[in-house]
Design a protein around this motif. Structure first.
Motif, PDB file in Angstrom:
ATOM      1  N   GLU A  53       0.736  -0.860   0.120  1.00  0.00           N
ATOM      2  CA  GLU A  53       0.468  -0.183   0.039  1.00  0.00           C
ATOM      3  C   GLU A  53       1.111   1.398  -0.009  1.00  0.00           C
ATOM      4  O   GLU A  53       0.141   2.600  -0.673  1.00  0.00           O
ATOM      5  N   ARG A  54       1.699   0.939   0.729  1.00  0.00           N
ATOM      6  CA  ARG A  54       3.175   2.411   0.527  1.00  0.00           C
ATOM      7  C   ARG A  54       3.845   2.484  -0.349  1.00  0.00           C
ATOM      8  O   ARG A  54       3.607   4.070  -1.039  1.00  0.00           O
ATOM      9  N   ARG A  55       3.811   1.316  -1.365  1.00  0.00           N
ATOM     10  CA  ARG A  55       4.745   1.690  -2.281  1.00  0.00           C
ATOM     11  C   ARG A  55       3.724   2.829  -3.212  1.00  0.00           C
ATOM     12  O   ARG A  55       4.007   3.438  -4.514  1.00  0.00           O
ATOM     13  N   ALA A  56       2.384   1.897  -3.929  1.00  0.00           N
ATOM     14  CA  ALA A  56       1.247   2.167  -3.991  1.00  0.00           C
ATOM     15  C   ALA A  56       0.697   4.369  -4.130  1.00  0.00           C
ATOM     16  O   ALA A  56       1.129   4.452  -5.204  1.00  0.00           O
ATOM     17  N   GLN A  57       0.749   4.066  -2.700  1.00  0.00           N
ATOM     18  CA  GLN A  57       0.611   5.727  -2.920  1.00  0.00           C
ATOM     19  C   GLN A  57       1.911   6.394  -3.500  1.00  0.00           C
ATOM     20  O   GLN A  57       0.975   7.488  -3.088  1.00  0.00           O
ATOM     21  N   ALA A  58       2.709   5.611  -3.004  1.00  0.00           N
ATOM     22  CA  ALA A  58       4.134   7.149  -2.718  1.00  0.00           C
ATOM     23  C   ALA A  58       4.643   6.765  -4.614  1.00  0.00           C
ATOM     24  O   ALA A  58       5.855   7.337  -4.969  1.00  0.00           O
ATOM     25  N   THR A  59       3.625   6.352  -6.190  1.00  0.00           N
ATOM     26  CA  THR A  59       4.053   6.646  -6.920  1.00  0.00           C
ATOM     27  C   THR A  59       3.860   8.191  -7.317  1.00  0.00           C
ATOM     28  O   THR A  59       3.354   8.786  -6.850  1.00  0.00           O
ATOM     29  N   PRO A  60       4.851   8.087  -8.633  1.00  0.00           N
ATOM     30  CA  PRO A  60       4.607   9.722  -8.993  1.00  0.00           C
ATOM     31  C   PRO A  60       3.242  10.224  -9.261  1.00  0.00           C
ATOM     32  O   PRO A  60       2.898  11.472  -8.858  1.00  0.00           O
ATOM     33  N   GLY A  61       2.406   9.585 -10.273  1.00  0.00           N
ATOM     34  CA  GLY A  61       1.658  10.128 -10.725  1.00  0.00           C
ATOM     35  C   GLY A  61       0.459  10.476  -9.606  1.00  0.00           C
ATOM     36  O   GLY A  61      -0.440  11.303  -9.346  1.00  0.00           O
TER      37      GLY A  61
END
Length: 90
Positions: A53-61
């Motif tokens: 979830e953290r990786r998904a929240q931190a996407t540049p877009g």
């Protein structure tokens, strides 16, 4: 002779009771270990899920979208950029 038999009987009963107590304690500790291992596995799964979830929240877009929509930020352009110079500098 009956006194010796009585002492031996008491010793056998005491050792049998001790054996039952030790087996009970052993089973209780084993179930606690199993519960702790299950809890550890659950925590590991939660940690992995949270990392995803953290990786998904931190996407540049997504970061750009949140900055634009929730924070009302916009991209820096030369027309809106202000340059600051220290006092005494030309």
């Amino acid at each position: 002779m009956t006194r010796l038999n009585l002492v031996l009987l008491v010793a056998v009963v005491a050792s049998a009771l001790y054996l039952v107590r030790v087996q009970y304690e052993s089973r209780r500790l084993y179930t606690e270990i199993e519960k702790a291992q299950a809890e550890s596995r659950r925590i590991d799964v939660d940690r992995e899920r949270l990392q995803v979830e953290r990786r998904a929240q931190a996407t540049p877009g997504r970061v750009e979208k949140v900055a634009r929509e929730q924070l009302q930020m916009r991209a820096a352009t030369p027309g809106i950029t202000q340059y600051v110079t220290p006092k005494g500098a030309s």
